[in-house]
Design a protein around this motif. Structure first.
Motif: not given
Length: 350
Positions: A193-200
């Motif tokens: 779920s974090g693959r394309t998210k904003h790093p923060l």
């Protein structure tokens, strides 16, 4: 604790050392690298590790190195002669699979270790206790997953971390960066779920899912993202960059800090103070479709809601009482979802 990754497939140049300095001054305390690079010349790899280790020591940064038995043999290093490794500036070894728990227990009295958080079993923990391992020296680190669709499931991850922490382990996981690492260039997250998210946003998600420490898996983040990390972890401020839509009332500028209301709405981030700020009358303007990320201001036709300031989390229809005064930039949209009750928010207009 926050950490970042430096990979030894390229030289540790002055530019890389400056990058390390910038991370350090931004509040990051750990560095991750890997020796599991079979395509690299062993002598070159060790030289680069020594350079990286010396830089980390000079900035008091922890250096965790991912190793395997095969990589150690290729580099002519041995866990029986740890000084050969620690003299290179290494402060923690991340050992994946293939090492007996009896040996891990012995090593834990000599150097901090990280074990694979996803595969560590009840039997492994029992063996560590049986062999009197120093649990204060052992952490549980998840992998990152370069291939799309192979990252971990959030619910499994949360339960897994709770179990690991109950056994006495600190848990570390990876968030993606902005500067994607090859050869896949699909991010290096622990969670799918974090693959394309904003790093923060990805980092905050990990912390909310029973993670103690977060490292950036990719080769780096943009300066604007780094500033957002500093604002959040030093001052608990979520900074979102906004492009104006026409003329924006001046009272919304001046680096003002706002707060999400304590009663969190489903569709929008509602700014608690906005209706109580001294301001001129707000006339209807740009009463258009409210796309995700729209920044809106209720106009005088809204009656007692005039001055209501909101950040839209999901598309809403146009409303003649609501002016669209700007839009959160695409890269920051994920940050809307991490704004909880009372969250301090800064709108960086550009």
């Amino acid at each position: 604790m926050l950490g970042f990754s430096i990979y030894l497939s390229a030289a540790v140049t002055e530019e890389v050392k400056q990058q390390i300095d910038l991370y350090k001054t931004s509040g990051f305390h750990g560095v991750f690298t890997s020796l599991n690079l079979p395509e690299d010349d062993p002598e070159v790899l060790l030289d680069r590790l020594g350079e990286l280790g010396a830089k980390c020591q000079s900035r008091q940064l922890e250096l965790t190195v991912d190793v395997s038995q095969q990589a150690l043999e290729r580099l002519d290093l041995s866990l029986e002669h740890l000084s050969e490794i620690t003299e290179l500036g290494v402060t923690r070894l991340r050992i994946d699979d293939g090492l007996a728990m009896e040996q891990v227990a012995q090593l834990s009295h000599e150097i901090p270790l990280a074990l694979n958080a996803s595969t560590l079993s009840v039997e492994n923990v029992d063996e560590l206790r049986k062999n009197q391992a120093d649990f204060s020296q052992i952490e549980a680190w998840h992998n990152f997953y370069p291939r799309k669709n192979t990252g971990l499931d959030e619910n499994w991850f949360r339960r897994r971390n709770a179990w690991l922490q109950a056994q006495g382990f600190q848990v570390t996981a990876f968030a993606p960066g902005n500067e994607l690492r090859g050869p896949v260039f699909a991010g290096l997250p622990t969670l799918e779920s974090g693959r394309t998210k904003h790093p923060l946003a990805a980092a905050i998600d990990l912390l909310r899912l029973n993670t103690n420490n977060v490292y950036i898996g990719d080769a780096g983040v943009h300066l604007t993202t780094l500033i957002q990390f500093v604002n959040y972890f030093d001052q608990q401020i979520v900074m979102v960059h906004v492009k104006p839509n026409g003329d924006v009332p001046k009272y919304l500028f001046n680096n003002r800090l706002w707060h999400q209301r304590p009663d969190v709405a489903r569709d929008v981030v509602r700014i608690e103070e906005a209706r109580h700020v001294k301001r001129p009358a707000i006339y209807p303007e740009n009463t258009e479709l409210r796309t995700r990320g729209a920044v809106t201001l209720d106009n005088q036709d809204a009656g007692r809601y005039e001055g209501e300031l909101e950040l839209v989390k999901r598309e809403l229809p146009a409303d003649q009482t609501v002016n669209v005064i700007g839009h959160v930039v695409q890269r920051d949209l994920d940050l809307l979802e991490v704004c909880g009750a009372g969250q301090t928010i800064q709108l960086a207009w550009s």
